[in-house]
Design a protein around this motif. Structure first.
Motif, PDB file in Angstrom:
ATOM      1  N   ILE A 267       0.865  -1.180   0.000  1.00 27.31           N
ATOM      2  CA  ILE A 267       0.000   0.000   0.000  1.00 27.31           C
ATOM      3  C   ILE A 267       0.895   1.223   0.000  1.00 27.31           C
ATOM      4  CG2 ILE A 267      -1.706   1.319   1.317  1.00 27.31           C
ATOM      5  CD1 ILE A 267      -2.878  -1.312   2.245  1.00 27.31           C
ATOM      6  N   MET A 268       0.555   2.190  -0.832  1.00 22.39           N
ATOM      7  CA  MET A 268       1.349   3.419  -0.902  1.00 22.39           C
ATOM      8  C   MET A 268       0.440   4.636  -0.792  1.00 22.39           C
ATOM      9  SD  MET A 268       2.427   4.075  -4.833  1.00 22.39           S
ATOM     10  CE  MET A 268       1.228   4.496  -6.070  1.00 22.39           C
ATOM     11  N   VAL A 269       1.071   5.778  -0.559  1.00 23.17           N
ATOM     12  CA  VAL A 269       0.379   7.071  -0.501  1.00 23.17           C
ATOM     13  C   VAL A 269       0.824   7.873  -1.712  1.00 23.17           C
ATOM     14  CG1 VAL A 269       0.103   9.199   0.824  1.00 23.17           C
ATOM     15  CG2 VAL A 269       0.419   7.034   2.012  1.00 23.17           C
ATOM     16  N   ASP A 270      -0.141   8.488  -2.390  1.00 23.52           N
ATOM     17  CA  ASP A 270       0.208   9.322  -3.542  1.00 23.52           C
ATOM     18  C   ASP A 270      -0.938  10.290  -3.821  1.00 23.52           C
ATOM     19  OD1 ASP A 270       1.660  10.371  -5.634  1.00 23.52           O
ATOM     20  OD2 ASP A 270       2.040   8.432  -6.580  1.00 23.52           O
ATOM     21  N   ARG A 271      -0.719  11.165  -4.787  1.00 24.58           N
ATOM     22  CA  ARG A 271      -1.744  12.111  -5.225  1.00 24.58           C
ATOM     23  C   ARG A 271      -2.776  11.382  -6.076  1.00 24.58           C
ATOM     24  NH1 ARG A 271      -1.331  16.946  -2.540  1.00 24.58           N
ATOM     25  NH2 ARG A 271       0.824  17.097  -1.918  1.00 24.58           N
ATOM     26  N   HIS A 272      -4.022  11.797  -5.915  1.00 22.06           N
ATOM     27  CA  HIS A 272      -5.084  11.225  -6.744  1.00 22.06           C
ATOM     28  C   HIS A 272      -4.846  11.655  -8.193  1.00 22.06           C
ATOM     29  CE1 HIS A 272      -9.069  10.397  -8.343  1.00 22.06           C
ATOM     30  NE2 HIS A 272      -9.230   9.597  -7.309  1.00 22.06           N
ATOM     31  N   PRO A 273      -4.994  10.752  -9.160  1.00 21.94           N
ATOM     32  CA  PRO A 273      -4.689  11.113 -10.549  1.00 21.94           C
ATOM     33  C   PRO A 273      -5.578  12.222 -11.118  1.00 21.94           C
ATOM     34  CG  PRO A 273      -5.452   8.824 -10.389  1.00 21.94           C
ATOM     35  CD  PRO A 273      -5.347   9.359  -9.006  1.00 21.94           C
ATOM     36  N   GLN A 274      -6.828  12.316 -10.678  1.00 20.68           N
ATOM     37  CA  GLN A 274      -7.726  13.362 -11.193  1.00 20.68           C
ATOM     38  C   GLN A 274      -7.728  14.605 -10.309  1.00 20.68           C
ATOM     39  OE1 GLN A 274     -11.321  10.998 -11.422  1.00 20.68           O
ATOM     40  NE2 GLN A 274     -11.265  11.120 -13.664  1.00 20.68           N
ATOM     41  N   PHE A 275      -7.679  14.421  -9.005  1.00 18.40           N
ATOM     42  CA  PHE A 275      -7.744  15.533  -8.055  1.00 18.40           C
ATOM     43  C   PHE A 275      -6.363  15.690  -7.417  1.00 18.40           C
ATOM     44  CE2 PHE A 275     -11.749  13.146  -8.137  1.00 18.40           C
ATOM     45  CZ  PHE A 275     -12.556  14.090  -8.767  1.00 18.40           C
ATOM     46  N   ARG A 276      -5.497  16.413  -8.078  1.00 17.20           N
ATOM     47  CA  ARG A 276      -4.088  16.464  -7.710  1.00 17.20           C
ATOM     48  C   ARG A 276      -3.830  17.072  -6.327  1.00 17.20           C
ATOM     49  NH1 ARG A 276      -1.253  12.859  -9.629  1.00 17.20           N
ATOM     50  NH2 ARG A 276       0.599  14.063  -9.205  1.00 17.20           N
ATOM     51  N   GLN A 277      -4.781  17.812  -5.767  1.00 15.67           N
ATOM     52  CA  GLN A 277      -4.575  18.375  -4.427  1.00 15.67           C
ATOM     53  C   GLN A 277      -4.813  17.316  -3.347  1.00 15.67           C
ATOM     54  OE1 GLN A 277      -6.676  19.811  -6.664  1.00 15.67           O
ATOM     55  NE2 GLN A 277      -5.497  21.601  -7.268  1.00 15.67           N
ATOM     56  N   SER A 278      -5.525  16.254  -3.701  1.00 15.61           N
ATOM     57  CA  SER A 278      -5.884  15.232  -2.714  1.00 15.61           C
ATOM     58  C   SER A 278      -4.862  14.100  -2.701  1.00 15.61           C
ATOM     59  CB  SER A 278      -7.257  14.640  -3.041  1.00 15.61           C
ATOM     60  OG  SER A 278      -8.233  15.629  -3.007  1.00 15.61           O
ATOM     61  N   ARG A 279      -4.530  13.681  -1.487  1.00 22.78           N
ATOM     62  CA  ARG A 279      -3.693  12.495  -1.332  1.00 22.78           C
ATOM     63  C   ARG A 279      -4.586  11.349  -0.893  1.00 22.78           C
ATOM     64  NH1 ARG A 279       1.178  13.029   2.415  1.00 22.78           N
ATOM     65  NH2 ARG A 279       2.135  11.561   1.010  1.00 22.78           N
ATOM     66  N   CYS A 280      -4.273  10.159  -1.356  1.00 24.07           N
ATOM     67  CA  CYS A 280      -5.041   8.999  -0.923  1.00 24.07           C
ATOM     68  C   CYS A 280      -4.134   7.770  -0.889  1.00 24.07           C
ATOM     69  CB  CYS A 280      -6.255   8.766  -1.818  1.00 24.07           C
ATOM     70  SG  CYS A 280      -5.916   8.687  -3.560  1.00 24.07           S
ATOM     71  N   MET A 281      -4.678   6.709  -0.340  1.00 20.77           N
ATOM     72  CA  MET A 281      -3.933   5.454  -0.273  1.00 20.77           C
ATOM     73  C   MET A 281      -4.271   4.623  -1.504  1.00 20.77           C
ATOM     74  SD  MET A 281      -3.988   4.452   3.743  1.00 20.77           S
ATOM     75  CE  MET A 281      -5.411   5.333   4.361  1.00 20.77           C
ATOM     76  N   PHE A 282      -3.286   3.894  -1.974  1.00 20.98           N
ATOM     77  CA  PHE A 282      -3.439   3.057  -3.154  1.00 20.98           C
ATOM     78  C   PHE A 282      -3.058   1.626  -2.826  1.00 20.98           C
ATOM     79  CE2 PHE A 282      -2.955   7.256  -4.890  1.00 20.98           C
ATOM     80  CZ  PHE A 282      -3.733   7.265  -6.041  1.00 20.98           C
ATOM     81  N   VAL A 283      -3.826   0.684  -3.376  1.00 23.96           N
ATOM     82  CA  VAL A 283      -3.452  -0.724  -3.352  1.00 23.96           C
ATOM     83  C   VAL A 283      -2.583  -0.948  -4.580  1.00 23.96           C
ATOM     84  CG1 VAL A 283      -4.305  -3.080  -3.621  1.00 23.96           C
ATOM     85  CG2 VAL A 283      -5.563  -1.454  -2.205  1.00 23.96           C
ATOM     86  N   VAL A 284      -1.366  -1.430  -4.376  1.00 18.54           N
ATOM     87  CA  VAL A 284      -0.503  -1.799  -5.496  1.00 18.54           C
ATOM     88  C   VAL A 284      -0.552  -3.317  -5.587  1.00 18.54           C
ATOM     89  CG1 VAL A 284       1.805  -1.704  -6.478  1.00 18.54           C
ATOM     90  CG2 VAL A 284       0.954   0.217  -5.111  1.00 18.54           C
ATOM     91  N   ARG A 285      -1.004  -3.811  -6.725  1.00 17.17           N
ATOM     92  CA  ARG A 285      -1.216  -5.248  -6.924  1.00 17.17           C
ATOM     93  C   ARG A 285       0.070  -5.942  -7.345  1.00 17.17           C
ATOM     94  NH1 ARG A 285      -6.286  -3.779 -10.615  1.00 17.17           N
ATOM     95  NH2 ARG A 285      -7.805  -3.337  -8.989  1.00 17.17           N
TER      96      ARG A 285
END
Length: 197
Positions: free
Chosen positions: A140-158
């Protein structure tokens, strides 16, 4: 010379005083219905026509009467609300810390300890967790949302290299609905407003 300047500024001064009186008068009339409503609601528990008149004339509703702590239903709700808050506040604090502090840079993987808590307390409760994980979870990583660049969210990396974001609030809502079904909707309505945490 001073007298002529004083005479010229007198109408302007008079206009300012009248404007001030008008503003004070309007504000006091707006304030009075609230006071009158509060006093009348205290004096008349059954509700009076004064409240209806004030609402009709100002368009402002009188303050709602709050339920008493002596009411068993209210007490039961407050106890359950406190129980749910104690249950979810630690994971909310962790999620906010992960996303909004400088613990993790954009694109950085969570530590093993944080990842374990996020998987156990959040991701597994997501309504579409199987779809999110897909072929398998790598990290799991933290990064910027691809559409809403001001928002950070958690991502599942498969394990196949694909990655997808997930909402920790959706996970929490699903968890609360599952664990506290009879109180979930009220709790969510009252506590999951935008920026309420």
């Amino acid at each position: 010379m001073a007298a002529s300047l004083l005479l010229k500024s007198a109408p302007l001064f008079r206009l300012r005083v009248q404007h001030h009186r008008l503003a004070v008068g309007v504000l006091s009339q707006l304030r009075r219905p609230w006071c009158a409503t509060s006093e009348s609601s205290l004096a008349d528990e059954n509700g009076s026509s004064t409240e209806k008149t004030i609402t009709a004339s100002t368009g402002i509703r009188p303050p709602a009467r709050h339920r008493s702590w002596d009411d068993p239903d209210y007490r039961k709700w407050k106890d359950k609300e406190e129980e749910i808050l104690k249950d979810v506040e630690p994971i909310i604090s962790l999620a906010k810390d992960i996303l909004h502090s400088n613990r993790y840079m954009d694109g950085e993987c969570l530590t093993a300890e944080d990842e374990e808590v996020v998987i156990e307390k959040l991701l597994r409760h997501h309504p579409h967790s199987e779809d999110k994980i897909g072929c398998g979870l790598d990290f799991i990583m933290v990064d910027r949302h691809p559409q809403f660049r001001q928002s950070r969210c958690m991502f599942v990396v498969r394990t196949d290299g694909g990655w997808i974001d997930f909402s920790y609030q959706k996970c929490l809502r699903a968890y609360i609905r599952d664990k506290y079904p009879s109180h979930a909707e009220r709790f969510i309505r009252e506590h999951f407003k935008r920026s309420s945490w």
